[in-house]
Structures are given as structure tokens and as C-alpha cells.
Design a protein around this motif. Structure first.
Motif, PDB file in Angstrom:
ATOM      1  N   UNK A  90       0.854  -1.183   0.000  1.00 39.72           N
ATOM      2  CA  UNK A  90       0.000   0.000   0.000  1.00 39.72           C
ATOM      3  C   UNK A  90       0.891   1.234   0.000  1.00 39.72           C
ATOM      4  N   UNK A  91       0.367   2.310  -0.545  1.00 37.31           N
ATOM      5  CA  UNK A  91       1.061   3.585  -0.500  1.00 37.31           C
ATOM      6  C   UNK A  91       0.276   4.477   0.452  1.00 37.31           C
ATOM      7  N   UNK A  92       0.933   4.926   1.478  1.00 38.82           N
ATOM      8  CA  UNK A  92       0.295   5.852   2.411  1.00 38.82           C
ATOM      9  C   UNK A  92       0.266   7.199   1.710  1.00 38.82           C
ATOM     10  N   UNK A 136      -8.871   7.332  10.046  1.00 41.40           N
ATOM     11  CA  UNK A 136      -8.092   6.122  10.298  1.00 41.40           C
ATOM     12  C   UNK A 136      -6.855   6.452  11.130  1.00 41.40           C
ATOM     13  N   UNK A 137      -6.226   7.580  10.836  1.00 39.82           N
ATOM     14  CA  UNK A 137      -5.037   7.957  11.598  1.00 39.82           C
ATOM     15  C   UNK A 137      -5.386   8.312  13.042  1.00 39.82           C
ATOM     16  N   UNK A 152       0.496   7.512  11.140  1.00 43.59           N
ATOM     17  CA  UNK A 152       0.775   7.230   9.733  1.00 43.59           C
ATOM     18  C   UNK A 152       1.249   8.459   8.965  1.00 43.59           C
ATOM     19  N   UNK A 153       0.957   9.666   9.464  1.00 49.88           N
ATOM     20  CA  UNK A 153       1.382  10.863   8.742  1.00 49.88           C
ATOM     21  C   UNK A 153       2.910  10.937   8.642  1.00 49.88           C
ATOM     22  N   UNK A 154       3.603  10.300   9.564  1.00 52.51           N
ATOM     23  CA  UNK A 154       5.068  10.239   9.526  1.00 52.51           C
ATOM     24  C   UNK A 154       5.543   9.510   8.267  1.00 52.51           C
ATOM     25  N   UNK A 195      -3.546  13.337   3.394  1.00 52.09           N
ATOM     26  CA  UNK A 195      -4.656  12.523   3.893  1.00 52.09           C
ATOM     27  C   UNK A 195      -6.002  13.170   3.561  1.00 52.09           C
ATOM     28  N   UNK A 196      -6.923  12.344   3.071  1.00 54.51           N
ATOM     29  CA  UNK A 196      -8.305  12.794   2.917  1.00 54.51           C
ATOM     30  C   UNK A 196      -9.036  12.537   4.242  1.00 54.51           C
ATOM     31  N   UNK A 197     -10.342  12.790   4.282  1.00 56.79           N
ATOM     32  CA  UNK A 197     -11.102  12.648   5.521  1.00 56.79           C
ATOM     33  C   UNK A 197     -11.050  11.212   6.046  1.00 56.79           C
ATOM     34  N   UNK A 198     -11.112  10.222   5.151  1.00 55.94           N
ATOM     35  CA  UNK A 198     -11.074   8.817   5.554  1.00 55.94           C
ATOM     36  C   UNK A 198      -9.744   8.482   6.219  1.00 55.94           C
TER      37      UNK A 198
END
Length: 163
Positions: free
Chosen positions: A74-76, A87-88, A98-100, A80-83
């Protein structure tokens, strides 16, 4: 100016080669040193192999089928969108972020959970997902495949399924 010279002989060449090999091995073994081995609460994040991935989930009390149902790259997302933001939030609640890893490629391993409270006889509908980057768990969840199901962090629930 300072000049240092050595006469080359077999013993010195062997010692120098051994020293260089030790340095190279040390660099190789510490190449992932920026990834934590444990989180702040002492939970091991190691996931280099199947045994470590199973052990990771076992720390929380989960019993799983050791063969994954699915493995995918998967590619993070870079943004980030709302979903992904929601999730984060689950990840942040379990000391992960996950934003890291935005824009990075990771692997997601999906396992069947056998002991979710209230679902022991319906174990094929509960999944454990772990997201692994360079041998360490960076995120994941426990979720239900049933319609109107749920998604939660790795902590083992303390309540039974409401019927």
C-alpha cells in the motif's frame, strides 16, 4: 603536514579487512535505527517475519490464523483525505502516526482473528490488519467484515458483542 605510512603485510591486510567488515556489518544492522523497536508502553513493534507479526498481535491477546488472508503493498497518501484522517485517529490513539510515513510504500498483512469476544463461532468475519514499514509495525486495526461492522485499535476489547 602529517604523513602516516604503514608497510603492508598479510597480518595488517587481514586486520584491516576484518575491521572494514565489522564496520560494514554494524552499518547494515543499524540501517533501520530510526524505526522504534518498541512503543512508549513497551509493546514490541517488530514485524520482520511471520513469527514477529504473530507475536505482535499476541501481545494484545489476539489469537489469529497464522497464515495471512491477504498481503498487499500500500502507499500511504502524501496528503490525507477525511477517511485517512479518521483512520489515523485510531493510530494516534495507539501511539502510532501514519502521517510520519506519508508518501511511503508499506505492506499490509491481514489475518483472521479467532477470539474476538462474542464472535468466537463467527471468527471468519473479524480481521487483524497490520501495516509494516521496514520491518516495524507502523499502524493497523481490528475490524469486522459484516455489514455495519466496526474498526478499532489493537487493544483487546473488555465488553461482549451486544446481541
Amino acid at each position: 603536514m602529517f604523513v602516516f605510512s604503514l608497510r603492508a603485510n598479510k597480518k595488517r591486510i587481514i586486520l584491516m579487512a576484518a575491521l572494514l567488515a565489522c564496520i560494514a556489518l554494524g552499518l547494515f544492522l543499524t540501517r533501520n535505527s530510526d524505526l522504534p523497536v518498541t512503543d512508549d508502553s513497551g509493546v514490541s513493534l517488530k514485524a520482520n517475519d511471520a513469527g514477529e507479526r504473530v507475536a505482535f498481535l499476541s501481545q494484545f491477546g489476539w489469537e489469529i490464523d497464522e497464515d495471512p488472508v491477504q498481503v498487499e503493498e500500500i502507499v500511504i497518501p502524501a496528503e490525507f483525505d477525511e477517511t485517512y484522517e479518521k483512520y489515523n485517529e485510531i493510530q494516534l490513539a495507539q501511539n502510532m502516526d501514519l502521517s510520519t510515513y506519508a508518501g511511503k510504500t508499506a505492506k499490509k498483512w491481514t489475518y483472521t482473528v479467532k477470539n474476538y469476544p462474542g464472535y468466537e463461532t463467527e471468527n471468519s468475519c473479524i480481521r487483524a490488519n497490520i501495516i509494516v514499514f521496514e520491518g516495524a509495525v507502523i499502524g493497523g486495526d481490528i475490524s469486522s467484515l459484516e455489514q455495519g461492522g466496526f474498526m478499532q485499535g489493537f487493544d483487546f476489547p473488555s465488553t461482549q458483542k451486544s446481541e
